[in-house]
Design a protein around this motif. Structure first.
Motif, PDB file in Angstrom:
ATOM      1  N   THR A 175      59.008  63.926 -53.985  1.00 19.17           N
ATOM      2  CA  THR A 175      59.208  65.142 -53.253  1.00 19.17           C
ATOM      3  C   THR A 175      60.276  65.079 -52.458  1.00 19.17           C
ATOM      4  OG1 THR A 175      56.912  65.522 -53.031  1.00 19.17           O
ATOM      5  CG2 THR A 175      58.250  66.745 -51.586  1.00 19.17           C
ATOM      6  N   LEU A 230      57.337  65.104 -61.102  1.00 15.19           N
ATOM      7  CA  LEU A 230      56.366  65.631 -60.230  1.00 15.19           C
ATOM      8  C   LEU A 230      55.256  66.461 -60.686  1.00 15.19           C
ATOM      9  CD1 LEU A 230      58.618  66.850 -57.097  1.00 15.19           C
ATOM     10  CD2 LEU A 230      56.529  65.403 -57.009  1.00 15.19           C
ATOM     11  N   THR A 234      51.542  65.072 -60.107  1.00 17.31           N
ATOM     12  CA  THR A 234      50.683  65.722 -59.514  1.00 17.31           C
ATOM     13  C   THR A 234      49.200  66.167 -60.551  1.00 17.31           C
ATOM     14  OG1 THR A 234      52.129  67.681 -60.124  1.00 17.31           O
ATOM     15  CG2 THR A 234      51.985  66.727 -57.802  1.00 17.31           C
ATOM     16  N   SER A 245      49.691  72.541 -57.800  1.00 15.59           N
ATOM     17  CA  SER A 245      51.366  72.173 -57.650  1.00 15.59           C
ATOM     18  C   SER A 245      51.798  71.906 -59.013  1.00 15.59           C
ATOM     19  CB  SER A 245      51.209  70.801 -56.882  1.00 15.59           C
ATOM     20  OG  SER A 245      50.595  71.132 -55.455  1.00 15.59           O
ATOM     21  N   TYR A 249      55.339  73.255 -60.608  1.00 15.60           N
ATOM     22  CA  TYR A 249      56.314  72.598 -61.111  1.00 15.60           C
ATOM     23  C   TYR A 249      56.792  72.854 -62.457  1.00 15.60           C
ATOM     24  CZ  TYR A 249      56.035  69.730 -56.771  1.00 15.60           C
ATOM     25  OH  TYR A 249      55.816  69.316 -55.577  1.00 15.60           O
TER      26      TYR A 249
END
Length: 310
Positions: A175, A230, A234, A245, A249
């Motif tokens: 992040t 990411l 996640t 999330s 992404y």
């Protein structure tokens, strides 16, 4: 040894680097910089040859020598990146996590924290917050190398954390990395715009414009890689919030960075479809699975390598 290394003859390169190492150590022990460089090159050669245990030994020796100038000196910090990679490839993700966390502590100790000892008392979130503030402060000129060292440590820690399923550490690192890389992409895009305007006025495409375009391309690829990682990490957490999330992404990848190649785009659609399915959004999942299937077929028609086709 260098010539053999470049030519890919790793066995001969390692043999010659070992000879250089023994000569240096036995006859010129005072030449620490030369010995450290030889240890590094020998370690890297062995790393490329997948001789990880011996590679780690020489990298550790190189680090020990370079740390004589301070554990947080630039040469030592830069070497830690490669040594940690050897730990990851060797299946020692836990050790690599501790090693890269220590790198963040060393960087913190010579920037916003008063010392390495004080930095050791901070948790990962505090280390990241402090270092991110340092590298994004335009008035901070204390260490011109700290931004690249920090980015490398974040990426390496994320990779190490993923290897041992410490997904919270990976998400925190990625992040912060995404924030830095998006900031860099905006800066590079602005430079491309400015150089394009200059070229339009002169009617000549300058080398400066070409360099700006290449820098923007590299920055864009880094953002895509970070978003992709990411999205994946996640999705591995296994709760509703993380799945949301992950979907976002992959949605950003699809909407903001449409690939000219069908395969990456197919992967993104498929990954978003899986998260939509888990979230109970079956209509969206079906639509994305259908698009992924179309793109996978397109990729299959374009693929030339028989092994990949199979």
């Amino acid at each position: 040894a260098y010539l053999c290394k470049v030519d890919g003859d790793l066995v001969q390169a390692a043999h010659l680097f070992r000879r250089a190492y023994l000569i240096n150590k036995n006859y010129f022990p005072e030449l620490d910089d030369q010995l450290a460089s030889t240890c590094y090159d020998l370690g890297e050669t062995l790393y490329w040859a997948s001789q990880l245990e011996e590679a780690e030994y020489y990298m550790q020796e190189a680090l020990r020598i370079r740390e004589k100038n301070g554990r947080d000196c630039d040469d030592a910090i830069n070497l830690r990146g490669t040594l940690g990679r050897i730990l990851i490839i060797g299946g020692r993700g836990e050790a690599a996590c501790r090693f890269y966390l220590e790198t963040l502590q060393l960087l913190s100790g010579k920037s916003f924290a008063q010392s390495f000892e004080q930095a050791k008392s901070l948790d990962l979130k505090q280390l990241i917050a402090g270092l991110t503030k340092v590298v994004t402060d335009s008035n901070n000129k204390a260490n011109p190398h700290i931004e690249s060292q920090y980015e490398d440590a974040l990426q390496s820690l994320a990779d190490a954390a993923i290897s041992c399923r410490h997904y919270d550490q990976a998400i925190a690192s990625d992040t912060a990395l995404l924030y830095l890389r998006e900031k860099k992409l905006l800066s590079e895009s602005a430079l491309v715009e400015k150089s394009s305007q200059d070229s339009n006025q002169t009617k000549v495409v300058s080398s400066k414009n070409i360099q700006a375009q290449e820098a923007e391309k590299q920055a864009r690829e880094q953002v895509v890689a970070t978003l992709w990682q990411l999205g994946w990490v996640t999705s591995m957490v296994g709760n509703i919030s993380a799945a949301e999330s992950s979907s976002k992404y992959y949605g950003r990848l699809i909407d903001e960075f449409p690939s000219t190649l069908p395969r990456p785009l197919a992967d993104w659609y498929q990954a978003r479809a899986i998260t939509s399915d888990l979230l109970g959004r079956y209509t969206e999942a079906k639509r994305d699975f259908t698009e992924a299937r179309r793109l996978f077929k397109k990729h299959l028609r374009q693929e030339k390598d028989q092994e990949q086709i199979d």
